[in-house]
Scaffold this motif. Structure first.
Motif, PDB file in Angstrom:
ATOM      1  N   GLU A   1       0.830  -1.204   0.000  1.00  0.00           N
ATOM      2  CA  GLU A   1       0.000   0.000   0.000  1.00  0.00           C
ATOM      3  C   GLU A   1       0.869   1.261   0.000  1.00  0.00           C
ATOM      4  O   GLU A   1       0.593   2.234  -0.705  1.00  0.00           O
TER       5      GLU A   1
ATOM      6  N   GLU B   1       2.321   1.787  -3.389  1.00  0.00           N
ATOM      7  CA  GLU B   1       1.293   2.318  -4.290  1.00  0.00           C
ATOM      8  C   GLU B   1       1.111   3.820  -4.055  1.00  0.00           C
ATOM      9  O   GLU B   1       0.937   4.583  -5.006  1.00  0.00           O
ATOM     10  N   ARG B   2       1.158   4.237  -2.803  1.00  0.00           N
ATOM     11  CA  ARG B   2       1.049   5.669  -2.497  1.00  0.00           C
ATOM     12  C   ARG B   2       2.183   6.461  -3.137  1.00  0.00           C
ATOM     13  O   ARG B   2       1.976   7.582  -3.607  1.00  0.00           O
TER      14      ARG B   2
ATOM     15  N   TYR C   1       3.700   5.812  -5.956  1.00  0.00           N
ATOM     16  CA  TYR C   1       3.342   5.973  -7.375  1.00  0.00           C
ATOM     17  C   TYR C   1       2.300   7.077  -7.546  1.00  0.00           C
ATOM     18  O   TYR C   1       2.385   7.891  -8.463  1.00  0.00           O
ATOM     19  N   GLN C   2       1.318   7.125  -6.659  1.00  0.00           N
ATOM     20  CA  GLN C   2       0.270   8.153  -6.750  1.00  0.00           C
ATOM     21  C   GLN C   2       0.819   9.543  -6.454  1.00  0.00           C
ATOM     22  O   GLN C   2       0.538  10.496  -7.178  1.00  0.00           O
ATOM     23  N   ILE C   3       1.626   9.664  -5.397  1.00  0.00           N
ATOM     24  CA  ILE C   3       2.195  10.952  -5.002  1.00  0.00           C
ATOM     25  C   ILE C   3       3.031  11.541  -6.134  1.00  0.00           C
ATOM     26  O   ILE C   3       2.965  12.729  -6.423  1.00  0.00           O
ATOM     27  N   LYS C   4       3.826  10.701  -6.786  1.00  0.00           N
ATOM     28  CA  LYS C   4       4.729  11.170  -7.838  1.00  0.00           C
ATOM     29  C   LYS C   4       4.092  11.210  -9.226  1.00  0.00           C
ATOM     30  O   LYS C   4       4.705  11.684 -10.160  1.00  0.00           O
ATOM     31  N   HIS C   5       2.896  10.654  -9.356  1.00  0.00           N
ATOM     32  CA  HIS C   5       2.273  10.468 -10.679  1.00  0.00           C
ATOM     33  C   HIS C   5       3.220   9.670 -11.575  1.00  0.00           C
ATOM     34  O   HIS C   5       3.474  10.013 -12.718  1.00  0.00           O
TER      35      HIS C   5
ATOM     36  N   SER D   1       4.540   6.257 -13.506  1.00  0.00           N
ATOM     37  CA  SER D   1       4.029   5.103 -14.240  1.00  0.00           C
ATOM     38  C   SER D   1       4.471   3.811 -13.541  1.00  0.00           C
ATOM     39  O   SER D   1       5.608   3.713 -13.073  1.00  0.00           O
ATOM     40  N   HIS D   2       3.567   2.830 -13.505  1.00  0.00           N
ATOM     41  CA  HIS D   2       3.894   1.549 -12.874  1.00  0.00           C
ATOM     42  C   HIS D   2       4.909   0.737 -13.671  1.00  0.00           C
ATOM     43  O   HIS D   2       5.392  -0.280 -13.188  1.00  0.00           O
TER      44      HIS D   2
ATOM     45  N   GLU E   1       8.121  15.201  -9.062  1.00  0.00           N
ATOM     46  CA  GLU E   1       7.050  14.794  -9.967  1.00  0.00           C
ATOM     47  C   GLU E   1       7.727  13.929 -11.029  1.00  0.00           C
ATOM     48  O   GLU E   1       8.795  14.273 -11.519  1.00  0.00           O
TER      49      GLU E   1
END
Length: 181
Positions: free
Chosen positions: A23, A26-27, A29-33, A35-36, A118
């Motif tokens: 988790e 995953e955060r 990845y979201q915080i930085k925008h 790509s997986h 970012e």
């Protein structure tokens, strides 16, 4: 709840979560925008911590003993438990040459990390700009106690029989090949 922290290393500030905290990763990845398809690297405290999460062959051990702690990330085969959590057959590992980072990694364990920025932008490098941009998105931000190089680590894959340079930093391919002779 997962714990995401930002802390200085010997190269640039990193944003990280425990390697066992899916988790938290995953955060990041979201915080930085981010790509997986861009995997997170893993910072470790010691060779024994690396051996818990990755398959370390003779070449990897030589490079670890010569250049780490330092600005070298090695891509190695991941152990089964890491493949399961991170979803990848390989893992990039490094031991940072930073007292603060090492004390965090000794206490928290191996951490999945990436630079603080970012995705696609240059890494942020001051506590103030990081606090302004990410202060409400993470659990803790550590202040830098020592100067960093501001140069991202050299990345070398040891998956094939020959080492493959993926990104050159302060450690050159020539230095790596000399060590493996």
């Amino acid at each position: 709840m997962s714990k995401v922290i930002i802390f200085p290393t010997d190269t640039v500030y990193g944003i990280g979560a425990s390697i066992y905290d899916k988790e938290g990763q995953e955060r990041i990845y979201q915080i930085k925008h981010r790509s997986h398809d861009k995997p997170l690297a893993v910072l470790c405290y010691s060779l024994s911590q690396i051996k818990e999460i990755a398959e370390v062959n003779e070449n990897a051990e030589k490079l670890i003993k010569k250049f780490l702690p330092g600005a070298l990330t090695l891509i190695l085969p991941a152990k089964a438990k890491v493949k399961e959590i991170m979803g990848l057959p390989t893992i990039g590992v490094r031991i940072p040459n930073s007292k603060l980072a090492l004390s965090i990694l000794e206490k928290e364990g191996a951490m999945a990390t990436t630079s603080v920025n970012e995705s696609g932008e240059k890494p942020l490098d001051t506590y103030e700009e990081i606090k302004d941009a990410y202060g409400d998105l993470v659990e803790e931000i550590y202040k830098k106690e020592e100067e960093s190089s501001h140069i991202s680590s050299t990345v070398v894959s040891l998956i094939e029989s020959e080492p493959k340079l993926l990104r050159e930093g302060s450690i050159s391919l020539e230095m790596i090949l000399d060590c493996l002779k």
